[in-house]
Design a protein around this motif. Structure first.
Motif, PDB file in Angstrom:
ATOM      1  N   LYS A  24       0.843  -1.202   0.000  1.00  0.00           N
ATOM      2  CA  LYS A  24       0.000   0.000   0.000  1.00  0.00           C
ATOM      3  C   LYS A  24       0.873   1.245   0.000  1.00  0.00           C
ATOM      4  O   LYS A  24       1.992   1.230   0.502  1.00  0.00           O
ATOM      5  CB  LYS A  24      -0.893   0.027   1.244  1.00  0.00           C
ATOM      6  CG  LYS A  24      -1.961  -1.050   1.240  1.00  0.00           C
ATOM      7  CD  LYS A  24      -2.849  -0.910   2.456  1.00  0.00           C
ATOM      8  CE  LYS A  24      -4.039  -1.872   2.371  1.00  0.00           C
ATOM      9  NZ  LYS A  24      -4.932  -1.720   3.530  1.00  0.00           N
ATOM     10  N   CYS A  25       0.357   2.309  -0.580  1.00  0.00           N
ATOM     11  CA  CYS A  25       1.140   3.543  -0.476  1.00  0.00           C
ATOM     12  C   CYS A  25       0.298   4.709  -0.017  1.00  0.00           C
ATOM     13  O   CYS A  25      -0.895   4.580   0.212  1.00  0.00           O
ATOM     14  CB  CYS A  25       1.918   3.819  -1.759  1.00  0.00           C
ATOM     15  SG  CYS A  25       0.921   4.145  -3.157  1.00  0.00           S
ATOM     16  N   CYS A  26       0.954   5.822   0.148  1.00  0.00           N
ATOM     17  CA  CYS A  26       0.387   7.024   0.737  1.00  0.00           C
ATOM     18  C   CYS A  26      -0.998   7.309   0.182  1.00  0.00           C
ATOM     19  O   CYS A  26      -1.166   7.304  -1.021  1.00  0.00           O
ATOM     20  CB  CYS A  26       1.324   8.200   0.465  1.00  0.00           C
ATOM     21  SG  CYS A  26       0.704   9.789   1.036  1.00  0.00           S
ATOM     22  N   PRO A  27      -1.994   7.584   1.025  1.00  0.00           N
ATOM     23  CA  PRO A  27      -1.909   7.746   2.475  1.00  0.00           C
ATOM     24  C   PRO A  27      -2.367   6.525   3.252  1.00  0.00           C
ATOM     25  O   PRO A  27      -2.551   6.614   4.464  1.00  0.00           O
ATOM     26  CB  PRO A  27      -2.910   8.883   2.718  1.00  0.00           C
ATOM     27  CG  PRO A  27      -4.025   8.563   1.760  1.00  0.00           C
ATOM     28  CD  PRO A  27      -3.333   7.970   0.532  1.00  0.00           C
ATOM     29  N   GLU A  28      -2.551   5.391   2.602  1.00  0.00           N
ATOM     30  CA  GLU A  28      -3.213   4.255   3.268  1.00  0.00           C
ATOM     31  C   GLU A  28      -2.532   3.742   4.537  1.00  0.00           C
ATOM     32  O   GLU A  28      -3.230   3.440   5.511  1.00  0.00           O
ATOM     33  CB  GLU A  28      -3.452   3.124   2.276  1.00  0.00           C
ATOM     34  CG  GLU A  28      -4.636   3.395   1.370  1.00  0.00           C
ATOM     35  CD  GLU A  28      -5.056   2.157   0.615  1.00  0.00           C
ATOM     36  OE1 GLU A  28      -5.986   1.489   1.069  1.00  0.00           O
ATOM     37  OE2 GLU A  28      -4.425   1.859  -0.416  1.00  0.00           O
ATOM     38  N   ILE A  49      -1.016   5.312   6.808  1.00  0.00           N
ATOM     39  CA  ILE A  49      -1.364   6.232   7.899  1.00  0.00           C
ATOM     40  C   ILE A  49      -2.835   6.059   8.310  1.00  0.00           C
ATOM     41  O   ILE A  49      -3.168   6.069   9.489  1.00  0.00           O
ATOM     42  CB  ILE A  49      -1.090   7.695   7.451  1.00  0.00           C
ATOM     43  CG1 ILE A  49       0.422   7.912   7.244  1.00  0.00           C
ATOM     44  CG2 ILE A  49      -1.645   8.704   8.447  1.00  0.00           C
ATOM     45  CD1 ILE A  49       1.258   7.668   8.466  1.00  0.00           C
ATOM     46  N   LEU A  50      -3.698   5.874   7.311  1.00  0.00           N
ATOM     47  CA  LEU A  50      -5.116   5.668   7.619  1.00  0.00           C
ATOM     48  C   LEU A  50      -5.292   4.344   8.370  1.00  0.00           C
ATOM     49  O   LEU A  50      -6.076   4.249   9.317  1.00  0.00           O
ATOM     50  CB  LEU A  50      -5.958   5.652   6.344  1.00  0.00           C
ATOM     51  CG  LEU A  50      -5.788   6.824   5.361  1.00  0.00           C
ATOM     52  CD1 LEU A  50      -6.817   6.724   4.244  1.00  0.00           C
ATOM     53  CD2 LEU A  50      -5.897   8.165   6.062  1.00  0.00           C
ATOM     54  N   ASP A  51      -4.534   3.325   7.945  1.00  0.00           N
ATOM     55  CA  ASP A  51      -4.661   2.005   8.561  1.00  0.00           C
ATOM     56  C   ASP A  51      -4.128   1.991   9.995  1.00  0.00           C
ATOM     57  O   ASP A  51      -4.710   1.345  10.868  1.00  0.00           O
ATOM     58  CB  ASP A  51      -3.920   0.956   7.722  1.00  0.00           C
ATOM     59  CG  ASP A  51      -4.626   0.688   6.399  1.00  0.00           C
ATOM     60  OD1 ASP A  51      -5.745   1.188   6.212  1.00  0.00           O
ATOM     61  OD2 ASP A  51      -4.051  -0.028   5.551  1.00  0.00           O
TER      62      ASP A  51
END
Lengths: 75, 161
Positions: free
Chosen positions: A12-16, A18-20
């Motif tokens: 996964k890459c930004c922003p996932e 951080i959301l996770d």
């Protein structure tokens, strides 16, 4: 280190990531440690900023090839 | 951080191309993940971002940095005018994004709504362009300049895209 939850953000890459990690923090208790694995190189800087803003602590982090692992202690 | 109130970001989204849908959605969802408050005010073509079953595209026109259809070959910008070039540019961008593991803008939109980002559709431009509230996905509120300014007046970051 006792890990309360393992969070796989590989691929996964930004922003996932951080959301996770934010979601994962909501699922554990204060003082618990979440192990988060990511392959997004940007997550090194992003996790540090996220931790600074949210008051959670990255107690340890390591890199194994392209996988970054963060141990985050919930405030 | 122990502050009196959470940090706040107020964003205006004015554009309806796929690439330009990302920055507001990424920043707003990331802000909430960082314990900030966030709102996006969707106006003009930005209203397209919050429509049900939207299918935003990448424009190759007036965009010399548009995805190249063949390798790294930079096609003359005028080629972007040919029929089908918008779809090709969109497909190229989507394939790059898939390869990099980027979430779709639809998924980010859903995450924004779910995480409590205030999503405001601009009434005036809805009227201008014949857009109805029912055209939007669930979770959109409707407002005007005063609604946005009231929110933005207490914000720490304001951005327009």
């Amino acid at each position: 280190m006792q890990v309360a939850k393992v969070l796989d953000c590989k691929g996964k890459c930004c922003p996932e990531p951080i959301l996770d990690i934010k979601t994962a923090m909501g699922e554990v208790k204060s003082g618990d440690v979440v192990e988060m694995q990511a392959t997004d190189a940007g997550s090194v800087a992003d996790m540090a900023s996220w931790a600074k803003r949210t008051g959670n602590t990255i107690v340890e982090q390591k890199q194994d090839g392209t996988v970054y692992t963060f141990y985050v202690k919930k405030k | 951080m122990s502050e009196e109130r959470p940090k706040r970001i107020a964003i205006i989204a004015l554009n309806g191309t796929m690439d330009q849908a990302y920055p507001p959605l990424i920043l707003a969802s990331a802000a909430v993940a960082m314990d900030m408050e966030a709102a996006i005010f969707f106006s003009f073509y930005g209203l397209e971002i919050i429509k049900k079953n939207s299918n935003l595209k990448v424009s190759p026109i007036a965009n010399p940095a548009a995805p190249a259809p063949v390798g790294n070959f930079r096609v003359p910008n005028i080629v972007g005018m040919l029929p089908g070039m918008t779809d090709i540019a969109t497909l190229m961008m989507k394939s790059w994004m898939d390869k990099a593991g980027v979430a779709s803008y639809q998924k980010l939109l859903e995450m924004c709504i779910k995480s409590g980002v205030r999503m405001i559709g601009c009434q005036m431009t809805m009227d201008v362009m014949g857009v109805k509230k029912e055209d939007f996905v669930d979770g959109i509120e409707i407002g005007g300049a005063a609604t946005f300014l009231d929110y933005a007046a207490d914000s720490d970051i304001s951005l327009a895209f």
